[in-house]
Enzyme design. Sequence first.
Site, PDB file in Angstrom:
ATOM      1  N   LYS A   1     -33.297  16.079  34.449  1.00 23.87           N
ATOM      2  CA  LYS A   1     -33.345  15.817  33.011  1.00 23.87           C
ATOM      3  C   LYS A   1     -31.892  15.697  32.559  1.00 23.87           C
ATOM      4  CE  LYS A   1     -35.909  17.518  29.031  1.00 23.87           C
ATOM      5  NZ  LYS A   1     -36.545  16.272  28.635  1.00 23.87           N
TER       6      LYS A   1
HETATM    7  N1  PPE Z   1     -40.813  12.621  30.622  1.00 19.52           N
HETATM    8  C1  PPE Z   1     -39.660  12.526  29.933  1.00 19.52           C
HETATM    9  C2  PPE Z   1     -38.802  11.337  30.130  1.00 19.52           C
HETATM   10  C3  PPE Z   1     -39.319  13.554  29.052  1.00 19.52           C
HETATM   11  O1  PPE Z   1     -38.176  13.470  28.382  1.00 19.52           O
HETATM   12  C4  PPE Z   1     -40.177  14.658  28.884  1.00 19.52           C
HETATM   13  C5  PPE Z   1     -39.819  15.755  27.926  1.00 19.52           C
HETATM   14  C6  PPE Z   1     -41.368  14.715  29.640  1.00 19.52           C
HETATM   15  C7  PPE Z   1     -41.648  13.683  30.498  1.00 19.52           C
HETATM   16  C8  PPE Z   1     -42.288  15.905  29.579  1.00 19.52           C
HETATM   17  O2  PPE Z   1     -41.684  17.017  30.214  1.00 19.52           O
HETATM   18  P1  PPE Z   1     -42.010  18.521  29.776  1.00 19.52           P
HETATM   19  O3  PPE Z   1     -41.437  18.721  28.426  1.00 19.52           O
HETATM   20  O4  PPE Z   1     -41.382  19.346  30.820  1.00 19.52           O
HETATM   21  O5  PPE Z   1     -43.478  18.647  29.777  1.00 19.52           O
HETATM   22  N2  PPE Z   1     -39.100  15.334  26.784  1.00 19.52           N
HETATM   23  C9  PPE Z   1     -38.343  16.295  26.016  1.00 19.52           C
HETATM   24  C10 PPE Z   1     -37.349  15.612  25.116  1.00 19.52           C
HETATM   25  C11 PPE Z   1     -37.823  15.102  23.810  1.00 19.52           C
HETATM   26  C12 PPE Z   1     -36.684  14.636  22.936  1.00 19.52           C
HETATM   27  O6  PPE Z   1     -36.896  13.717  22.136  1.00 19.52           O
HETATM   28  O7  PPE Z   1     -35.577  15.181  23.007  1.00 19.52           O
HETATM   29  C13 PPE Z   1     -39.243  17.293  25.309  1.00 19.52           C
HETATM   30  O8  PPE Z   1     -40.434  17.045  25.149  1.00 19.52           O
HETATM   31  O9  PPE Z   1     -38.747  18.342  24.936  1.00 19.52           O
END
Ligand code: PPE
Length: 311
Positions: free
Chosen positions: A157
């Site tokens: 990330k």
């Molecule tokens: N894919 C991506 C590209 C992504 O950024 C997130 C989280 C997910 C999948 C889901 O991952 P998880 O949160 O572990 O279930 N995106 C984060 C960023 C949002 C933002 O705008 O900043 C979040 O949901 O916190």
Amino acid sequence: MNQAELIWMNGEFVPWDEAKVHVLTHGLHYGTGVFEGIRAYDTPRGTAVFRHQEHLERLRRSAELYYMPLPYTPEQLRSATHELIARNGLRSCYIRPLVFRGYGQMGLFPLEAPIDVTIAVWEWGAYLGDEGKQKGIRAKVSSWRRIGPDALIPHAKATGQYLNSVLAKIETHKAGYEEAILLDGRGFVCEGSGENLFVVSDGTILTPPQSASILDGISRRSVIQVARDLGLEVVERDIARAELYLADELFMTGTAAELVPVREVDDHAIASGRPGPVTLALQAAYEDALHGRAERYADWLDLVPVPAPST
Ligand code: PPE
């Protein structure tokens, strides 16, 4: 945005408006940073951080993948976050830890630049809107493909990687949709700009596998477990674009978004165009887990200790 009072920066609590960096911060120029998105919920037992250790472990791994040794242990970051939430007087919030190459070195060789660590917390409502959570959102497949594992590290990330999500988000927003769906380099379905994606087809829940360049979402893993605990079958496999249009139900998961139904993709209504029964059942069970109403998932919640009263 909703400001809080204090931000944690390299071991100190600083006022929100004083949490600043130099313009020659390495990460600002080259995207050399990694971060997390975490939520804390107001539960019957007090404020609790959802899957806190798992998020901090992913942060450590993301940093390691970009050759940034974390100057704090996950445990130190965990207690700093607890204190930050308590000192800001928040009952529920979004939590954004950030690790980045700081000021002191320009050029692409970053290993001599310092590693800075910050944690911010603030109140953040429904990411894709309250109505989106209830009725479902309209999504469009972006012309931008998700970053490939041969160019970057989809599993990390990392801040720089989000230019990919930003392009997809702007494109679909300008076209009048609420969210983007990105295909991977092979043309299979990958994920949303900030969410993982699930398809319900003939009673089975499908979701793209790790090899489809997804972020290994913690909400994704949690929802898969909740689904299996409800007796539903979940299969990780490649999904073709048209399977989205033909799905019985579609939904997305993410920390910010939580569990959001998708009611339309590329102007095709998904089934009736309303959230389906599997999505609604999972959403309710998942909300119970997040908000501490499900005993079964109590160990997913990291309670924020209540500070001792000052004497
Ligand atoms: N894919 C991506 C590209 C992504 O950024 C997130 C989280 C997910 C999948 C889901 O991952 P998880 O949160 O572990 O279930 N995106 C984060 C960023 C949002 C933002 O705008 O900043 C979040 O949901 O916190």
